[in-house]
Design a protein around this motif. Structure first.
Motif, PDB file in Angstrom:
ATOM      1  N   SER A  67       2.389 -22.711   3.925  1.00 26.85           N
ATOM      2  CA  SER A  67       3.099 -22.014   2.861  1.00 26.85           C
ATOM      3  C   SER A  67       2.143 -20.987   2.255  1.00 26.85           C
ATOM      4  N   ILE A  68       2.691 -19.840   1.845  1.00 24.39           N
ATOM      5  CA  ILE A  68       1.869 -18.771   1.284  1.00 24.39           C
ATOM      6  C   ILE A  68       1.690 -19.026  -0.203  1.00 24.39           C
ATOM      7  N   PRO A  69       0.435 -19.088  -0.665  1.00 23.71           N
ATOM      8  CA  PRO A  69       0.202 -19.297  -2.105  1.00 23.71           C
ATOM      9  C   PRO A  69       0.837 -18.177  -2.923  1.00 23.71           C
ATOM     10  N   LYS A  70       1.263 -18.501  -4.136  1.00 23.26           N
ATOM     11  CA  LYS A  70       1.980 -17.561  -5.002  1.00 23.26           C
ATOM     12  C   LYS A  70       1.179 -16.276  -5.252  1.00 23.26           C
ATOM     13  N   HIS A  71      -0.127 -16.395  -5.477  1.00 28.53           N
ATOM     14  CA  HIS A  71      -0.910 -15.192  -5.770  1.00 28.53           C
ATOM     15  C   HIS A  71      -0.967 -14.249  -4.563  1.00 28.53           C
ATOM     16  N   ILE A  72      -0.902 -14.778  -3.361  1.00 25.42           N
ATOM     17  CA  ILE A  72      -0.879 -13.937  -2.157  1.00 25.42           C
ATOM     18  C   ILE A  72       0.484 -13.253  -2.045  1.00 25.42           C
ATOM     19  N   GLU A  73       1.553 -13.977  -2.344  1.00 29.51           N
ATOM     20  CA  GLU A  73       2.887 -13.372  -2.339  1.00 29.51           C
ATOM     21  C   GLU A  73       2.959 -12.213  -3.320  1.00 29.51           C
ATOM     22  N   GLN A  74       2.374 -12.386  -4.507  1.00 30.02           N
ATOM     23  CA  GLN A  74       2.376 -11.334  -5.516  1.00 30.02           C
ATOM     24  C   GLN A  74       1.560 -10.133  -5.050  1.00 30.02           C
ATOM     25  N   LEU A  75       0.433 -10.390  -4.416  1.00 32.43           N
ATOM     26  CA  LEU A  75      -0.399  -9.307  -3.888  1.00 32.43           C
ATOM     27  C   LEU A  75       0.357  -8.530  -2.816  1.00 32.43           C
ATOM     28  N   LEU A  76       1.018  -9.227  -1.908  1.00 33.52           N
ATOM     29  CA  LEU A  76       1.791  -8.565  -0.857  1.00 33.52           C
ATOM     30  C   LEU A  76       2.931  -7.737  -1.446  1.00 33.52           C
ATOM     31  N   GLU A  77       3.597  -8.277  -2.442  1.00 27.88           N
ATOM     32  CA  GLU A  77       4.678  -7.546  -3.092  1.00 27.88           C
ATOM     33  C   GLU A  77       4.156  -6.260  -3.733  1.00 27.88           C
ATOM     34  N   SER A  78       3.017  -6.371  -4.401  1.00 28.27           N
ATOM     35  CA  SER A  78       2.398  -5.211  -5.032  1.00 28.27           C
ATOM     36  C   SER A  78       2.007  -4.161  -3.990  1.00 28.27           C
ATOM     37  N   GLN A  79       1.439  -4.612  -2.886  1.00 27.43           N
ATOM     38  CA  GLN A  79       1.039  -3.682  -1.829  1.00 27.43           C
ATOM     39  C   GLN A  79       2.255  -3.019  -1.194  1.00 27.43           C
ATOM     40  N   ASN A  80       3.344  -3.775  -1.017  1.00 26.84           N
ATOM     41  CA  ASN A  80       4.559  -3.187  -0.451  1.00 26.84           C
ATOM     42  C   ASN A  80       5.139  -2.116  -1.373  1.00 26.84           C
ATOM     43  N   LYS A  81       5.084  -2.329  -2.670  1.00 27.01           N
ATOM     44  CA  LYS A  81       5.547  -1.325  -3.629  1.00 27.01           C
ATOM     45  C   LYS A  81       4.686  -0.073  -3.555  1.00 27.01           C
ATOM     46  N   TYR A  82       3.366  -0.272  -3.433  1.00 28.02           N
ATOM     47  CA  TYR A  82       2.444   0.859  -3.343  1.00 28.02           C
ATOM     48  C   TYR A  82       2.684   1.655  -2.057  1.00 28.02           C
ATOM     49  N   ILE A  83       2.933   0.946  -0.962  1.00 28.00           N
ATOM     50  CA  ILE A  83       3.220   1.605   0.312  1.00 28.00           C
ATOM     51  C   ILE A  83       4.503   2.429   0.201  1.00 28.00           C
ATOM     52  N   ALA A  84       5.532   1.859  -0.431  1.00 28.20           N
ATOM     53  CA  ALA A  84       6.795   2.586  -0.609  1.00 28.20           C
ATOM     54  C   ALA A  84       6.566   3.846  -1.440  1.00 28.20           C
ATOM     55  N   LYS A  85       5.739   3.741  -2.477  1.00 29.14           N
ATOM     56  CA  LYS A  85       5.428   4.897  -3.323  1.00 29.14           C
ATOM     57  C   LYS A  85       4.706   5.973  -2.510  1.00 29.14           C
ATOM     58  N   LEU A  86       3.736   5.565  -1.698  1.00 25.05           N
ATOM     59  CA  LEU A  86       3.006   6.526  -0.864  1.00 25.05           C
ATOM     60  C   LEU A  86       3.925   7.181   0.163  1.00 25.05           C
ATOM     61  N   GLU A  87       4.831   6.412   0.746  1.00 21.77           N
ATOM     62  CA  GLU A  87       5.776   6.983   1.712  1.00 21.77           C
ATOM     63  C   GLU A  87       6.677   8.012   1.047  1.00 21.77           C
ATOM     64  N   GLU A  88       7.076   7.757  -0.177  1.00 19.47           N
ATOM     65  CA  GLU A  88       7.895   8.704  -0.932  1.00 19.47           C
ATOM     66  C   GLU A  88       7.111   9.995  -1.213  1.00 19.47           C
ATOM     67  N   GLU A  89       5.847   9.850  -1.577  1.00 19.53           N
ATOM     68  CA  GLU A  89       5.004  11.025  -1.825  1.00 19.53           C
ATOM     69  C   GLU A  89       4.814  11.831  -0.549  1.00 19.53           C
ATOM     70  N   ILE A  90       4.627  11.158   0.577  1.00 21.47           N
ATOM     71  CA  ILE A  90       4.467  11.848   1.861  1.00 21.47           C
ATOM     72  C   ILE A  90       5.754  12.619   2.201  1.00 21.47           C
ATOM     73  N   LYS A  91       6.888  11.999   1.955  1.00 23.64           N
ATOM     74  CA  LYS A  91       8.172  12.639   2.218  1.00 23.64           C
ATOM     75  C   LYS A  91       8.310  13.912   1.377  1.00 23.64           C
ATOM     76  N   LYS A  92       7.925  13.834   0.090  1.00 27.89           N
ATOM     77  CA  LYS A  92       7.996  15.006  -0.790  1.00 27.89           C
ATOM     78  C   LYS A  92       7.053  16.100  -0.344  1.00 27.89           C
ATOM     79  N   LEU A  93       5.853  15.717   0.077  1.00 25.98           N
ATOM     80  CA  LEU A  93       4.866  16.701   0.530  1.00 25.98           C
ATOM     81  C   LEU A  93       5.328  17.387   1.815  1.00 25.98           C
ATOM     82  N   LYS A  94       5.996  16.687   2.688  1.00 27.47           N
ATOM     83  CA  LYS A  94       6.493  17.279   3.935  1.00 27.47           C
ATOM     84  C   LYS A  94       7.597  18.284   3.662  1.00 27.47           C
ATOM     85  N   GLN A  95       8.319  18.115   2.560  1.00 26.27           N
ATOM     86  CA  GLN A  95       9.400  19.013   2.221  1.00 26.27           C
ATOM     87  C   GLN A  95       8.870  20.349   1.667  1.00 26.27           C
ATOM     88  N   LEU A  96       7.623  20.376   1.235  1.00 25.77           N
ATOM     89  CA  LEU A  96       7.059  21.618   0.671  1.00 25.77           C
ATOM     90  C   LEU A  96       6.794  22.658   1.687  1.00 25.77           C
TER      91      LEU A  96
END
Length: 117
Positions: free
Chosen positions: A88-117
């Motif tokens: 089983s994945i410890p809760k603090h690791i789940e929270q870290l993964l969730e945080s990293q997934n949010k950061y990745i989504a944010k970076l992907e959005e920024e990349i998408k915006k930069l490609k549109q320029l």
């Protein structure tokens, strides 16, 4: 918290004696006592039956010191026949993964915006 303490606490909260649980499992009280105190292994079938009998998830009555759920598979004579590891994945690791997934989504959005320029 060790297995014996967690299992014992849940059993007692449910108002069951070792003898009552042993009878429901089809064994003697002394045999169940050895299993509950950790001097005898509990089979996967017995873990499942205990979980259902006590009406709790298996994780609530058994967790190793490392935070990994380990179920010992052995036969009715008590002979060892293998281990089935379920982690089983410890809760603090789940929270870290969730945080990293949010950061990745944010970076992907920024990349998408930069490609549109």
């Amino acid at each position: 918290m060790s297995t014996k303490v967690k299992l014992q606490e849940v059993r007692m909260k449910k108002g069951l004696s070792q003898e009552q649980v042993a009878n429901l499992l089809g064994m003697t009280q002394s045999n169940y006592s050895r299993k509950e105190n950790g001097s005898s292994k509990i089979s996967s079938n017995e873990w499942e039956r205990l979980s259902k009998m006590l009406d709790v998830p298996l994780e609530d009555i058994y967790e190793s010191e490392e935070g990994n759920l380990v179920i010992f598979k052995d036969n009715a004579t008590g002979n060892y026949s293998g281990i089935n590891n379920i982690y089983s994945i410890p809760k603090h690791i789940e929270q870290l993964l969730e945080s990293q997934n949010k950061y990745i989504a944010k970076l992907e959005e920024e990349i998408k915006k930069l490609k549109q320029l």
